[in-house]
Write an enzyme that holds these catalytic residues in place. Structure first.
Site, PDB file in Angstrom:
ATOM      1  N   CYS A  44      -1.495  26.439  -5.793  1.00 19.52           N
ATOM      2  CA  CYS A  44      -0.596  26.662  -6.994  1.00 19.52           C
ATOM      3  C   CYS A  44       0.550  27.869  -6.424  1.00 19.52           C
ATOM      4  O   CYS A  44       1.734  27.386  -6.717  1.00 19.52           O
ATOM      5  CB  CYS A  44      -1.181  27.356  -8.248  1.00 19.52           C
ATOM      6  N   THR A  45      -0.020  28.593  -5.552  1.00 18.10           N
ATOM      7  CA  THR A  45       1.110  29.482  -4.960  1.00 18.10           C
ATOM      8  C   THR A  45       1.877  28.852  -4.082  1.00 18.10           C
ATOM      9  O   THR A  45       3.101  29.094  -4.049  1.00 18.10           O
ATOM     10  CB  THR A  45       0.458  30.905  -4.323  1.00 18.10           C
TER      11      THR A  45
END
Length: 154
Positions: A44-45
């Site tokens: 997600c980062t």
């Protein structure tokens, strides 16, 4: 009811960083709405960093990026500060937006079935119609693919 390709997306509002999100308020702009499982996790980062890096290119194509997860606004604020994310994140703790877009799925985590967000991206055109969707997204190169599609709308 869930959204359908080439159909108008019903208006919705949701709590978001920087204030309430309202789809109708974006009329005339293209919306890139991406759903991701959790703030500050590796995939997600990376996805947030890739969309962030292309934010100006999306803006030049008259598009706004908005991320959605079930994390709290406080978690989103920390994620934005840490990763210098230049766009809003919706906090969908009650899964209303997730249900509208049909992204809640049963997934296997360490041998257990858990309900979570399937990484997905949707493009809603300036008239409010869903014109593209990607489900079960793999992060590498995805933001570039979305940008190319958005630029093709112009």
């Amino acid at each position: 009811m869930t959204v359908a390709l080439n159909k108008k997306v019903p208006n919705f509002s949701a709590a978001a960083t920087g204030g309430e999100f309202n789809l109708a308020a974006l009329a005339g702009k293209t919306l890139v709405l991406y759903f991701y499982p959790k703030d500050n996790t590796p995939g997600c980062t990376t996805e947030a960093q890739q969309f962030s890096a292309l934010n100006n290119d999306f803006a030049n194509a008259n598009a706004i990026i908005v991320g959605v997860s079930r994390d709290s606004l406080k978690s989103h604020d920390n994620f934005i500060a840490k990763q210098q994310i230049p766009y809003s994140l919706i906090s969908d703790h009650d899964e209303t937006v997730c249900e509208l877009f049909g992204v809640m799925k049963l997934k296997n985590m360490y041998g257990k079935q858990v309900r979570g967000i399937e990484r997905s991206t949707f493009v809603i055109d300036a008239q409010g119609k869903l014109v593209q969707e990607w489900r079960g997204v793999k992060v590498p190169g995805h933001a570039d693919e979305v940008l190319a599609f958005v630029q093709s709308l112009g």
